[in-house]
Design a protein around this motif. Structure first.
Motif, short mmCIF file in Angstrom:
data_model
loop_
_atom_site.label_atom_id
_atom_site.label_comp_id
_atom_site.label_asym_id
_atom_site.label_seq_id
_atom_site.Cartn_x
_atom_site.Cartn_y
_atom_site.Cartn_z
N TRP A 188 1.01 -1.16 0.04
CA TRP A 188 0.12 -0.06 0.20
C TRP A 188 0.95 1.18 0.04
CZ3 TRP A 188 -4.84 -0.21 3.62
CH2 TRP A 188 -5.85 0.40 3.07
N THR A 189 2.02 1.31 0.78
CA THR A 189 2.81 2.33 0.98
C THR A 189 3.86 2.37 0.05
OG1 THR A 189 4.28 1.27 2.37
CG2 THR A 189 2.47 2.63 3.18
N THR A 243 -1.70 2.33 -4.28
CA THR A 243 -0.58 2.93 -3.71
C THR A 243 -1.27 4.41 -3.07
OG1 THR A 243 1.19 2.31 -5.02
CG2 THR A 243 1.64 4.30 -3.63
N VAL A 244 -1.09 4.58 -1.65
CA VAL A 244 -1.37 5.80 -0.97
C VAL A 244 -0.89 6.82 -1.94
CG1 VAL A 244 -1.22 7.16 1.21
CG2 VAL A 244 -1.43 4.43 1.30
N PRO A 245 -1.68 7.98 -1.79
CA PRO A 245 -1.36 9.09 -2.72
C PRO A 245 -0.02 9.73 -2.44
CG PRO A 245 -3.78 9.03 -2.32
CD PRO A 245 -3.24 8.02 -1.41
N THR A 246 0.15 10.01 -0.90
CA THR A 246 1.32 10.40 -0.49
C THR A 246 2.80 9.51 -0.46
OG1 THR A 246 0.70 9.62 1.78
CG2 THR A 246 0.13 11.97 1.10
N CYS A 247 2.32 8.36 -0.78
CA CYS A 247 3.59 7.70 -1.08
C CYS A 247 4.15 7.14 -2.45
CB CYS A 247 3.17 6.15 -0.31
SG CYS A 247 2.93 6.20 1.24
N PRO A 284 3.80 3.58 -9.57
CA PRO A 284 3.91 2.73 -8.54
C PRO A 284 4.21 1.54 -8.85
CG PRO A 284 1.54 2.86 -9.14
CD PRO A 284 2.24 3.90 -9.91
N ARG A 285 5.26 0.74 -7.74
CA ARG A 285 5.60 -0.41 -7.94
C ARG A 285 4.55 -1.66 -8.05
NH1 ARG A 285 9.62 -1.27 -2.93
NH2 ARG A 285 9.86 -3.09 -4.05
N TYR A 286 3.67 -1.29 -7.28
CA TYR A 286 2.59 -2.34 -7.62
C TYR A 286 1.26 -2.00 -8.21
CZ TYR A 286 5.76 -4.08 -3.73
OH TYR A 286 6.73 -4.46 -2.98
#
Length: 252
Positions: free
Chosen positions: A170-171, A215-219, A231-233
């Motif tokens: 998620w992060t 992914t959490v927006p801030t991450c 994002p990675r995922y």
């Protein structure tokens, strides 16, 4: 007692019924080129899930017997207490990740699929001891520095909080899940080399089965030009992620 089965991921699970192959984060705790674990865990456990029908999971089943009512009352009360603690932790997570809304995670947490496990690590004879018998009080975690360390025993009212694989995803890897293990303490053996039984209670807080985790927006990482990187995922449903983990651990 009701047993864990393909259509019921709770109930009683006998000795050596789980093998945890580990995750991408767990791989940090293995020697280079070492394979994922294949040995079954020396433990037995009793597990319950949520009582909310909206979670979309099977109704709780309980064993028969004289102790069943007291056991049920104690476990239901503890489950509710852990739900409340998890809500508070998620609000802290939102603040730590600099999300504007401290209740940001609640949108994924209305019909959660959490589980409570009462775990028994039975007494072991010398012939059954893992080799080598590692030191420490039992529970160990793997640090970012590459070491296994003992989790200290603190006040009775304290909790050990481990992040899971889904939070790491998620992060986008900002927060890693916590590789951990239970070992036989070096000082736990008696004169004959046997080890006394140990017990633990673990609560696994999971999101709603149909919650889409991305992914959490801030991450989201940014490049030199300030643009956000991909994002990675890929997005995944929390329930799909959970059941993949469960099936991998209980397969065979």
């Amino acid at each position: 007692a009701p047993h864990m089965a393909p259509d019921y991921a709770y109930g009683y699970s006998p000795l050596r019924s789980e093998v945890h192959p580990g995750s991408e984060d767990d791989a940090r705790a293995r020697e280079p080129d070492a394979a994922a674990p294949t040995a079954a865990d020396e433990k037995e456990m009793w597990c319950i899930g949520p009582e909310d029908p909206a979670a979309g999971l099977p109704t709780r089943l309980w064993p028969d017997g004289d102790c069943a009512p007291e056991m049920r009352e104690a476990q239901e009360a503890y489950f509710h207490a852990m739900e409340a603690l998890s809500d508070r932790l998620l609000a802290l997570f939102a603040r730590a990740l600099r999300l504007e809304d401290p209740a940001w995670f609640s949108q994924f947490n209305r019909r959660h699929a959490s589980a409570l496990r009462a775990i028994n690590y039975p007494a072991l004879d010398r012939e059954l001891l893992p080799h080598p018998a590692a030191g420490g009080p039992g529970l160990q975690i793997f640090t970012r520095g590459g070491q296994w360390i003992d989790v200290p025993q603190v006040a009775e009212s304290a909790f050990v909080i481990n992040l899971g694989d889904l939070m790491s995803r998620w992060t986008d890897g900002r927060w890693l899940s916590t590789p951990h293990r239970v070992v036989v303490p070096a000082d736990a053996q008696d004169a004959q080399g046997a080890v006394a039984a140990r017990q633990a209670i673990a609560y696994f807080h999971n999101m709603d089965m149909d919650a889409v985790i991305e992914t959490v927006p801030t991450c989201l990482a940014t490049g030199p030009d300030g643009a956000r990187k991909a994002p990675r995922y890929k997005p995944i449903k929390a329930g799909d992620h959970l059941m993949a983990k469960h099936e991998a651990a209980t397969r065979g």
